[in-house]
Design a protein around this motif. Structure first.
Motif, PDB file in Angstrom:
ATOM      1  N   MET A   1       0.365  -0.487 -20.857  1.00 26.08           N
ATOM      2  CA  MET A   1      -0.642   0.084 -21.755  1.00 26.08           C
ATOM      3  C   MET A   1      -0.101   0.076 -23.179  1.00 26.08           C
ATOM      4  O   MET A   1       1.028   0.493 -23.425  1.00 26.08           O
ATOM      5  N   SER A   2      -0.886  -0.456 -24.139  1.00 27.67           N
ATOM      6  CA  SER A   2      -0.447  -0.492 -25.521  1.00 27.67           C
ATOM      7  C   SER A   2      -0.366   0.909 -26.085  1.00 27.67           C
ATOM      8  O   SER A   2      -1.041   1.828 -25.626  1.00 27.67           O
ATOM      9  N   ARG A   3       0.421   1.071 -27.137  1.00 23.51           N
ATOM     10  CA  ARG A   3       0.593   2.397 -27.719  1.00 23.51           C
ATOM     11  C   ARG A   3      -0.709   2.957 -28.268  1.00 23.51           C
ATOM     12  O   ARG A   3      -1.004   4.131 -28.053  1.00 23.51           O
ATOM     13  N   PRO A   4      -1.559   2.172 -28.998  1.00 18.81           N
ATOM     14  CA  PRO A   4      -2.833   2.734 -29.461  1.00 18.81           C
ATOM     15  C   PRO A   4      -3.720   3.211 -28.318  1.00 18.81           C
ATOM     16  O   PRO A   4      -4.337   4.281 -28.405  1.00 18.81           O
ATOM     17  N   THR A   5      -3.783   2.443 -27.236  1.00 15.17           N
ATOM     18  CA  THR A   5      -4.599   2.865 -26.090  1.00 15.17           C
ATOM     19  C   THR A   5      -4.058   4.144 -25.489  1.00 15.17           C
ATOM     20  O   THR A   5      -4.819   5.055 -25.125  1.00 15.17           O
ATOM     21  N   ARG A   7      -2.466   6.448 -27.066  1.00 14.20           N
ATOM     22  CA  ARG A   7      -2.765   7.559 -27.966  1.00 14.20           C
ATOM     23  C   ARG A   7      -4.232   7.981 -27.857  1.00 14.20           C
ATOM     24  O   ARG A   7      -4.564   9.158 -27.978  1.00 14.20           O
ATOM     25  N   VAL A   8      -5.110   6.996 -27.638  1.00 14.49           N
ATOM     26  CA  VAL A   8      -6.534   7.338 -27.456  1.00 14.49           C
ATOM     27  C   VAL A   8      -6.704   8.233 -26.221  1.00 14.49           C
ATOM     28  O   VAL A   8      -7.445   9.216 -26.238  1.00 14.49           O
ATOM     29  N   ASP A  28      -0.720  15.347 -36.072  1.00 10.33           N
ATOM     30  CA  ASP A  28       0.649  15.778 -35.800  1.00 10.33           C
ATOM     31  C   ASP A  28       1.014  15.548 -34.342  1.00 10.33           C
ATOM     32  O   ASP A  28       2.123  15.086 -34.031  1.00 10.33           O
ATOM     33  N   ARG A  29       0.084  15.860 -33.420  1.00 10.77           N
ATOM     34  CA  ARG A  29       0.362  15.704 -31.995  1.00 10.77           C
ATOM     35  C   ARG A  29       0.485  14.232 -31.603  1.00 10.77           C
ATOM     36  O   ARG A  29       1.252  13.876 -30.709  1.00 10.77           O
ATOM     37  N   LEU A  30      -0.271  13.368 -32.272  1.00  8.83           N
ATOM     38  CA  LEU A  30      -0.267  11.945 -31.919  1.00  8.83           C
ATOM     39  C   LEU A  30       0.766  11.150 -32.715  1.00  8.83           C
ATOM     40  O   LEU A  30       1.049   9.995 -32.383  1.00  8.83           O
ATOM     41  N   GLY A  31       1.284  11.763 -33.782  1.00  9.55           N
ATOM     42  CA  GLY A  31       2.259  11.053 -34.605  1.00  9.55           C
ATOM     43  C   GLY A  31       1.646   9.960 -35.441  1.00  9.55           C
ATOM     44  O   GLY A  31       2.280   8.904 -35.654  1.00  9.55           O
TER      45      GLY A  31
END
Length: 329
Positions: A1-5, A7-8, A28-31
């Motif tokens: 899983m890619s990092r953007p996915t 984070r979503v 802040d929570r997602l960086g």
């Protein structure tokens, strides 16, 4: 899983925890930066997840009700709690007629459980025992259950098509106090306005429920569960039994619960422990008496049978049989 996915999905989990989350808090929570949070929110909206924007000083984002259930992000403990609830509800008989719904929901969650959590769940289920066998009781229709629950919530009268234990069909109107789950069955209890008395109906015997115009005042007095148990204890049966038992309330209730017998508690004297042993009057109704002598024997407290005389004969017969068995070598 890619990092953007990833984070979503993390954003979805944060929003599902409830309340309104500010952009700064989410960033802040997602960086990530605030504009990236807004882009992730757009991704969720594209997936038909109902994310709602809240304006103002304390604004941000929150989940709104949607037309369908969005993907749920559950923690390990939450997933375990849901699965145990589904298992326990099915084993206790507290399901609806759509039995497969609980089974498919369990299967969907178990299919995506992490291996370590699946092993913990299997270990727990292997160690878990139930006193009742599954599938012993008929279950209510989900539509009936939800219709009646809505009527209870808004104090609206409703009509039902009901089949009693003798197979007689009738249409009844009820001002419902509440829905009660008891001993593996669903019940609704309330006042029948046609006769002005309390009535209790098993929901698995209700074929249809329809909300009626109007409303009624919430009743005063005991809550629905206490009304149900009191109704069971005073229901019309073949035999009326009155006993005097010397013991504490807890000792008696351990063998004759509130749904079986009513207990007359005498006013405690000042300085006297309410749990102290004393004579209490116990009244119950029963279709048969043969189960009572073993209960009184298991209670192992002094008792007096006021009525009926037939019960005295049964207790004496049981005592004679026990004494005969005890004398055998």
């Amino acid at each position: 899983m890619s990092r953007p996915t990833g984070r979503v999905l993390t954003l979805l989990e944060l929003l599902q925890s409830g309340g309104t989350r500010t952009v700064a808090e989410l960033a802040d929570r997602l960086g990530v930066e605030g504009r990236t949070v807004r882009r992730y929110v757009d991704h969720l909206i594209d997936l038909d997840v109902p994310v709602e924007s809240v304006r103002g000083r304390y604004g941000g984002y929150r989940l709104a009700p949607g037309y369908r259930l969005p993907p749920l992000m559950l923690s390990d403990d939450e997933a375990l709690a849901v699965l145990l609830g589904l298992v326990a509800g099915r084993r206790a008989g507290l399901t609806t007629t759509q039995h497969t719904a609980g089974e498919t929901a369990s299967a969907k969650i178990r299919r995506v459980l992490p291996k370590h959590l699946a092993r913990r769940l299997d270990t727990l289920l292997e160690a878990l025992a139930f006193t009742d066998q599954p599938g012993e009781f008929a279950a209510p229709d989900a539509g009936v259950l939800l219709t009646i629950a809505d009527a209870v919530r808004h104090r609206r009268p409703f009509s039902i098509r009901y089949t009693d234990r003798d197979g007689r069909h009738s249409e009844r109107t009820l001002h419902a106090y509440g829905i009660v789950a008891h001993a593996g069955r669903w019940y609704v209890t309330g006042k029948d306005p046609a006769i002005g008395e309390d009535r209790t109906f098993r929901l698995d015997r209700v074929a249809d429920a329809r909300t009626l115009p109007g409303s009624f005042e919430a009743p005063v007095g005991p809550d629905p569960a206490r009304r149900l148990l009191s109704g069971f204890a005073t229901a019309e049966y073949r035999h009326e039994v009155t006993l005097r038992i010397h013991g504490t309330v807890d000792q008696i209730r351990a063998h004759l619960p509130a749904g079986v017998a009513s207990l007359e508690e005498y006013a405690p004297t000042p300085g006297r422990d309410r749990a102290a042993e004393r004579w209490l009057r116990v009244e119950l109704r029963a279709e048969r008496l043969d189960w009572l002598p073993p209960v009184l024997a298991a209670l192992d407290r002094p008792f007096v049978i006021e009525r009926p005389g037939e019960l005295r004969d049964l207790v004496t017969a049981l005592a004679d049989r026990l004494a005969s068995h005890a004398r055998q070598a």
